[in-house]
Design a protein around this motif. Structure first.
Motif: not given
Length: 277
Positions: A262-277
């Motif tokens: 499954r393909i997921y996009g990032m939560p924001s379009t610019g500079y950021d950090r995401a937590r992936i479980e």
């Protein structure tokens, strides 16, 4: 030799001004000026005031102030030593200062007055009614509405403090909702992990670059950085992780993650950090 009153009256008439104009210019009551011109100095005021009025009036008429003052001093008691002059027929305001004609004034022209009439006592001087003072302008009687400067400053300080408090409160509310929304977007739900906490299985995910993007992948369990680099358009990088990871990116719109097909996009379009479980 002219008396003080004659010099004052002659100087005033030479300047072409009326008693009313002289009174307005010198701020001296018109009935006082009229008495001065008639050599009458008993105006129910101390002598120092009379002397001051004479100096002011003489200065206004461009006469020698010292000469007028010296002549007045030489009189000693002005009211007793200098007889009153006949009042002028000049009209001051609404007051006619002409002397009422007596029997001697109506004598036939060219006929000398009898000895009895010549020796008759002097007619009483007309009583001069003082000019009625106009009331002060209505605005002078109005209560003052000016606000003290300290009150204005207090209100200004209160308004400034209230404005800063409102700005701070608005910023706090905005930050609270923005942070909550950001946290909710930064968490990518990939499903429940049923493995025992003691043995966290490894999992491979795929990073796909839709455009140039700098990426750093950090493992949450031990803080180890498992990937750092720049991805060009079309690059696909496999990442093997244990448990949750943090992905920091410079352009979220150019990065996708593939987890279990499954393909997921990032939560924001610019500079950021995401937590992936």
């Amino acid at each position: 030799m002219q008396t003080i009153g004659e010099r004052l009256e002659e100087a005033r008439k030479r300047k072409g001004i009326s008693l009313r104009e002289a009174a307005e210019a010198t701020k001296i009551r018109g009935d006082y000026l009229l008495k001065f011109e008639g050599n009458q100095y008993d105006i129910n005021l101390p002598e120092i005031y009379v002397r001051g009025f004479l100096r002011t009036y003489a200065g206004f008429l461009k006469l020698s102030v010292d000469k007028i003052t010296a002549d007045f001093t030489a009189l000693g008691h002005p009211a007793a030593r200098s007889g009153p002059r006949m009042p002028s027929r000049e009209i001051y305001g609404r007051m006619d200062l002409s002397v009422a004609s007596g029997p001697s004034a109506t004598a036939s022209e060219g006929k000398p007055a009898p000895a009895e009439e010549a020796a008759a006592p002097e007619q009483p001087q007309p009583q001069l009614q003082p000019l009625r003072r106009m009331p002060q302008p209505f605005r002078n009687n109005m209560p003052s509405t000016s606000i003290p400067l300290d009150v204005i400053l207090k209100f200004a300080v209160i308004i400034i403090v209230a404005a800063f408090l409102l700005m701070f409160l608005g910023w706090g509310v905005k930050e609270f909702f923005f942070t909550s929304a950001k946290k909710s977007q930064a968490t990518v739900v990939t499903g429940e992990i049923t493995a025992a906490p003691q043995a966290i299985p490894e999992q491979t995910i795929m990073l796909t670059a839709l455009g140039p993007v700098d990426v750093q992948v950090k493992q949450e369990i031990d803080g180890k950085i498992i990937y750092r680099g720049t991805l060009a358009t079309g690059d696909r990088i496999p990442i093997t992780k244990r448990g949750a990871i943090f992905i920091t990116y410079t352009a979220g719109k150019n990065l996708q993650i593939e987890i279990n097909g499954r393909i997921y996009g990032m939560p924001s379009t610019g500079y950021d950090r995401a937590r992936i479980e």
